[in-house]
Write an enzyme that holds these catalytic residues in place. Sequence first.
Site, PDB file in Angstrom:
ATOM      1  N   GLY A 115       2.026   7.421   2.918  1.00 15.48           N
ATOM      2  CA  GLY A 115       0.799   6.926   1.849  1.00 15.48           C
ATOM      3  C   GLY A 115       1.334   6.806   0.532  1.00 15.48           C
TER       4      GLY A 115
ATOM      5  CD  GLN B 117       2.656   8.453  -5.219  1.00 13.96           C
ATOM      6  OE1 GLN B 117       2.076   7.900  -4.207  1.00 13.96           O
ATOM      7  NE2 GLN B 117       3.817   9.138  -4.847  1.00 13.96           N
TER       8      GLN B 117
ATOM      9  CB  CYS C  99       5.162  14.273  -3.124  1.00 12.21           C
ATOM     10  SG  CYS C  99       4.433  12.841  -4.279  1.00 12.21           S
ATOM     11  CG  LEU C 100       7.111   8.655  -1.105  1.00 13.02           C
ATOM     12  CD1 LEU C 100       6.432   7.222  -1.058  1.00 13.02           C
ATOM     13  CD2 LEU C 100       8.413   8.649  -0.333  1.00 13.02           C
TER      14      LEU C 100
ATOM     15  CG  HIS D 259      -0.329  14.005  -0.880  1.00 10.15           C
ATOM     16  ND1 HIS D 259       0.542  14.891  -1.193  1.00 10.15           N
ATOM     17  CD2 HIS D 259       0.276  12.916  -1.729  1.00 10.15           C
ATOM     18  CE1 HIS D 259       1.609  14.332  -1.711  1.00 10.15           C
ATOM     19  NE2 HIS D 259       1.408  13.329  -1.740  1.00 10.15           N
ATOM     20  CD  GLU D 260      -1.025   9.218  -0.773  1.00 16.09           C
ATOM     21  OE1 GLU D 260      -0.736   9.064  -2.108  1.00 16.09           O
ATOM     22  OE2 GLU D 260      -0.090   9.537   0.073  1.00 16.09           O
TER      23      GLU D 260
ATOM     24  CG  HIS E 122      -0.557  10.850  -5.911  1.00 12.86           C
ATOM     25  ND1 HIS E 122       0.544  11.259  -6.812  1.00 12.86           N
ATOM     26  CD2 HIS E 122       0.065  10.927  -4.823  1.00 12.86           C
ATOM     27  CE1 HIS E 122       1.543  11.635  -6.074  1.00 12.86           C
ATOM     28  NE2 HIS E 122       1.534  11.526  -4.829  1.00 12.86           N
TER      29      HIS E 122
HETATM   30  O1  GNR Z   1       5.191  10.361   3.043  1.00  7.47           O
HETATM   31  C1  GNR Z   1       4.507  11.057   2.572  1.00  7.47           C
HETATM   32  N1  GNR Z   1       4.366  12.113   3.499  1.00  7.47           N
HETATM   33  C2  GNR Z   1       3.580  13.195   3.599  1.00  7.47           C
HETATM   34  C3  GNR Z   1       3.558  14.197   4.310  1.00  7.47           C
HETATM   35  C4  GNR Z   1       2.818  15.401   4.335  1.00  7.47           C
HETATM   36  C5  GNR Z   1       1.754  15.441   3.238  1.00  7.47           C
HETATM   37  C6  GNR Z   1       1.603  14.052   2.481  1.00  7.47           C
HETATM   38  C7  GNR Z   1       2.360  13.048   2.524  1.00  7.47           C
HETATM   39  S1  GNR Z   1       2.237  11.766   1.346  1.00  7.47           S
HETATM   40  C8  GNR Z   1       3.859  11.382   1.245  1.00  7.47           C
HETATM   41  C9  GNR Z   1       4.015   9.788   0.519  1.00  7.47           C
HETATM   42  C10 GNR Z   1       3.311  10.149  -0.887  1.00  7.47           C
HETATM   43  O2  GNR Z   1       3.813  11.054  -1.813  1.00  7.47           O
HETATM   44  N2  GNR Z   1       2.292   9.752  -1.156  1.00  7.47           N
HETATM   45  O3  GNR Z   1       1.696  10.092  -2.564  1.00  7.47           O
HETATM   46 NI    NI Z   2       2.593  11.954  -3.072  1.00  7.20          NI
END
Ligand code: GNR
Ligand code: NI
Length: 139
Positions: free
Chosen positions: A12, A17, A60-61, A102-103, A106
């Site tokens: 995601g 980001q 999270c990246l 999660h996204e 952000h």
């Molecule tokens: O790549 C991602 N893996 C992930 C694993 C578990 C819960 C959320 C994520 S999102 C993350 C990519 C990311 O940071 N997106 O904002």
């Molecule tokens: Ni993230």
Amino acid sequence: MLQTMYSADGIGLAAPQVGVHKQVIVIDCEPDKPEAPPLVLINPTIKSTSGEVSPFQEGCLSIPGVYLEVKRPEVVEVSYRDEYGRPQTLKAKELLSTVIQHEMDHLNGVLFVDRVENKLALTEELVKHKFSPKAVKAV
Ligand code: GNR
Ligand code: NI
């Protein structure tokens, strides 16, 4: 955004980001399955969430190497426009539900570490991955 997500091995990515201040997220929970195309969600809004919450190990990246448990609603229903500008709704569970939430966080300047309940585990994990004492203290 899709290129960036795939090259970073993410499932995601949210526009903020990559320095783009727009309400756009991309998701591909199954990048190895060409028959499951990526999702593009523009101006997503949450229509409903389940009362039940479940824990999931998140990463999270934007916080490389850090993996911690977060509790979120199990099911989420979202409205958005797709990449063609068409209105859509989607009801998601499991990994997709987690990634959508999660996204969308952000888009509101919220990171998954803000939602970690176990503050001791959070501090330990941040120290382990050499995040600055200031970043750790802010926890
Ligand atoms: O790549 C991602 N893996 C992930 C694993 C578990 C819960 C959320 C994520 S999102 C993350 C990519 C990311 O940071 N997106 O904002
Ligand atoms: Ni993230």
